[in-house]
Design an enzyme around this catalytic site. Structure first.
Site, PDB file in Angstrom:
ATOM      1  N   SER A 170      -3.828  -1.631   9.332  1.00  0.00           N
ATOM      2  CA  SER A 170      -2.629  -1.543   8.493  1.00  0.00           C
ATOM      3  C   SER A 170      -1.744  -2.773   8.650  1.00  0.00           C
ATOM      4  O   SER A 170      -2.203  -3.877   8.435  1.00  0.00           O
ATOM      5  CB  SER A 170      -1.880  -0.249   8.803  1.00  0.00           C
ATOM      6  OG  SER A 170      -1.029   0.071   7.740  1.00  0.00           O
ATOM      7  N   ASP A 221       1.402  -4.888   2.339  1.00  0.00           N
ATOM      8  CA  ASP A 221       0.889  -5.096   3.699  1.00  0.00           C
ATOM      9  C   ASP A 221      -0.638  -5.285   3.621  1.00  0.00           C
ATOM     10  O   ASP A 221      -1.225  -5.208   2.548  1.00  0.00           O
ATOM     11  CB  ASP A 221       1.347  -3.950   4.621  1.00  0.00           C
ATOM     12  CG  ASP A 221       0.544  -2.673   4.462  1.00  0.00           C
ATOM     13  OD1 ASP A 221       0.083  -2.420   3.334  1.00  0.00           O
ATOM     14  OD2 ASP A 221       0.368  -1.934   5.454  1.00  0.00           O
ATOM     15  N   ASP A 223      -3.335  -3.632   4.137  1.00  0.00           N
ATOM     16  CA  ASP A 223      -4.211  -2.641   3.480  1.00  0.00           C
ATOM     17  C   ASP A 223      -3.550  -2.043   2.247  1.00  0.00           C
ATOM     18  O   ASP A 223      -4.044  -1.063   1.680  1.00  0.00           O
ATOM     19  CB  ASP A 223      -4.697  -1.566   4.456  1.00  0.00           C
ATOM     20  CG  ASP A 223      -3.600  -0.647   4.938  1.00  0.00           C
ATOM     21  OD1 ASP A 223      -2.444  -1.098   5.077  1.00  0.00           O
ATOM     22  OD2 ASP A 223      -3.889   0.547   5.170  1.00  0.00           O
ATOM     23  N   ASP A 277      -0.940  -0.271   1.367  1.00  0.00           N
ATOM     24  CA  ASP A 277      -0.347   1.059   1.148  1.00  0.00           C
ATOM     25  C   ASP A 277       1.180   0.987   1.217  1.00  0.00           C
ATOM     26  O   ASP A 277       1.855   1.953   0.905  1.00  0.00           O
ATOM     27  CB  ASP A 277      -0.914   2.111   2.115  1.00  0.00           C
ATOM     28  CG  ASP A 277      -0.736   1.765   3.577  1.00  0.00           C
ATOM     29  OD1 ASP A 277      -0.294   0.632   3.878  1.00  0.00           O
ATOM     30  OD2 ASP A 277      -1.054   2.604   4.433  1.00  0.00           O
TER      31      ASP A 277
HETATM   32 MG    MG Z   1      -0.685  -0.216   5.734  1.00  0.00          MG
END
Ligand code: MG
Length: 447
Positions: free
Chosen positions: A97, A241, A243, A245
């Site tokens: 993440s 960010d 990834d 999300d």
């Molecule tokens: Mg993330």
């Protein structure tokens, strides 16, 4: 900081120093055993260690008889949606993440496309600890296939949302500076913006995984994109960010709106179209209560963590929800934090509003939120929380997640981190001075 964090939501660690291929292999075997034989979707962010971990995860899943649909480098919400759309038994997203470049990990996704909840996650951890792996014989091992359409399908679903009108957004001809921090957003968000007719100024939009700055989209890490917005006289800056999300917005003045405002603006937009309950976590800005009140709907608060919010949204039929760290969850598309979907909502909102993003932001009440943390040395997190709970017993406390102290329009939330050995202290108030004072008071009590 611990070098390997195993939690019910997955594994995260420093590669080569805590997180090794052996750990990834074991968790993949455990996840495969938990999920049962069937298809498992595997996606990853752009980190340079992702391919190595994917090979270990692939071996683990195939060895216990799972088939693999490898969807390649993509955002976490793309993997979640693919699990649902492709009727897989589960999914693994290889990502750490927002953590820095030396980290990686695995987010575990159940068959409905939601992250595993605590009970499910505990089962996977137990199977991995007990090493009870149902290995398949030579003729029953799984098969791996590549599936290349997951991003296109995610993109199509966003453009197809009822309240997104691509024509109307195109007419506005928005100039947007986009910063994907060389993460997985790079393979999707530029395409989305060009489909919406934006004049895109990309920075860090090559999916090399070589993050040029701290990848967490906090204002202090976003100076490059802020300067670029000013230099390019753009209407907006967009940051995701690694990834993809979490979504952060930069105003046309080159000022970060703060991640809390991403969900607040999205909530304001959706409630203007349909009424229904909203679900946010305990640490999310009070502005959501103001927005809900002015629309005559209920706010439900949950523990911090996407799965808590998503499950509650499903139970109550929420129209929107998410987390104040820039995580917008739109049930019309799927129950997971989705930055690309948040981008489309934001652009539609702006296209329907006659002014700038700053003016739009100023239509909502303003609060100052301070997010800080205490590293614990000689005290357990639970002891620290007990201390706060007893010392403030005669004030208004919300114990949904850790301890939250409510004082008029201000609040302070104290909770142990899910992913790091620290206590988070989040305070919000109408002014910065009040928020700081409140955070300070609590930090002194903890120490
Ligand atoms: Mg993330």
């Amino acid at each position: 900081m611990a070098k390997l964090m195993v939690s019910v939501s997955g594994v995260r660690g420093i590669v080569g120093d805590g997180l090794t291929p052996e750990i990834a292999l074991r968790f993949a075997q455990a996840f495969g055993a938990f999920s049962g034989k069937g298809k498992v979707v595997v996606g990853r962010d752009s980190r340079v260690t992702g391919a190595m971990l994917k090979d270990a995860i692939t071996a683990g899943l195939l060895s216990v008889g799972c088939d693999i649909l490898d969807i390649g480098v993509c955002p976490t919400p793309t993997t979640q949606m693919a699990v649902e759309n492709l009727k897989a038994v589960g999914g693994i997203m290889i990502t750490a993440s927002h953590n820095p470049i030396m980290w990686n990990g695995m987010k575990l996704i159940g068959h409905a496309g939601l992250f595993l909840d605590a009970t499910e996650g505990e089962q996977v951890v137990r199977i991995s600890q007990e090493k009870m792996f149902p290995f398949s014989s030579w003729d029953r091992i799984g098969v791996k296939l590549e599936y290349s359409k997951a991003i296109a399908e995610h993109l199509a679903a966003i453009l197809d949302l009822d309240f997104v009108n691509p024509e109307q957004i195109r007419d506005r001809k928005l100039k947007v500076v986009l910063d994907c921090v060389c993460g997985a957003g790079s393979v999707m968000v530029p395409k989305l913006l060009s489909r919406l007719g934006c004049d895109v100024v990309p920075i860090n939009c090559e999916p090399t995984g070589l993050f040029p700055r701290n990848p967490e989209p906090l204002p202090e890490h976003l100076t490059e994109v802020c300067e670029k917005v000013i230099a390019e006289q753009a209407d907006l800056g967009i940051v995701v960010d690694p990834d993809s999300d979490r979504l952060a917005l930069i105003s046309e003045k080159g000022e970060p709106l703060g991640e809390e405002r991403t969900l607040a603006l999205a909530t304001h937009f959706i409630l203007g179209r349909k009424k229904g309950p909203i679900v946010v976590n305990a640490s999310t800005s009070r502005v959501h209560d103001d927005i809900a009140e002015s629309n005559g709907v209920e706010v439900i608060r949950t523990q911090v963590g996407e799965i808590h919010v998503a499950k509650r949204m499903r139970e109550v039929g929420a129209v929107i929800g998410g987390e104040g760290n820039g995580g917008v969850i739109l049930p019309d598309i799927h129950l997971g934090r989705d930055a690309p979907a948040g981008v489309a909502l934001t652009l539609q909102h702006l296209a329907e509003f006659s002014g700038t993003i700053s003016e739009l932001n100023d239509t909502l009440p303003n609060y100052v939120i301070i997010k800080t943390k205490v590293e614990l040395e000689n005290i357990e997190p639970s002891q620290a929380l007990d201390k706060i709970r007893s010392e403030y017993a005669n004030e208004t406390l919300d114990l949904t997640d850790g301890v939250k102290l409510l004082r008029g329009k201000s609040w302070v939330h104290i909770r142990p981190s899910n992913t790091e050995p620290i206590i988070r202290v989040i305070a919000e108030a109408p002014t910065a001075a009040e928020a700081e004072q409140l955070a300070q008071e609590i930090m002194e009590h903890i120490k």
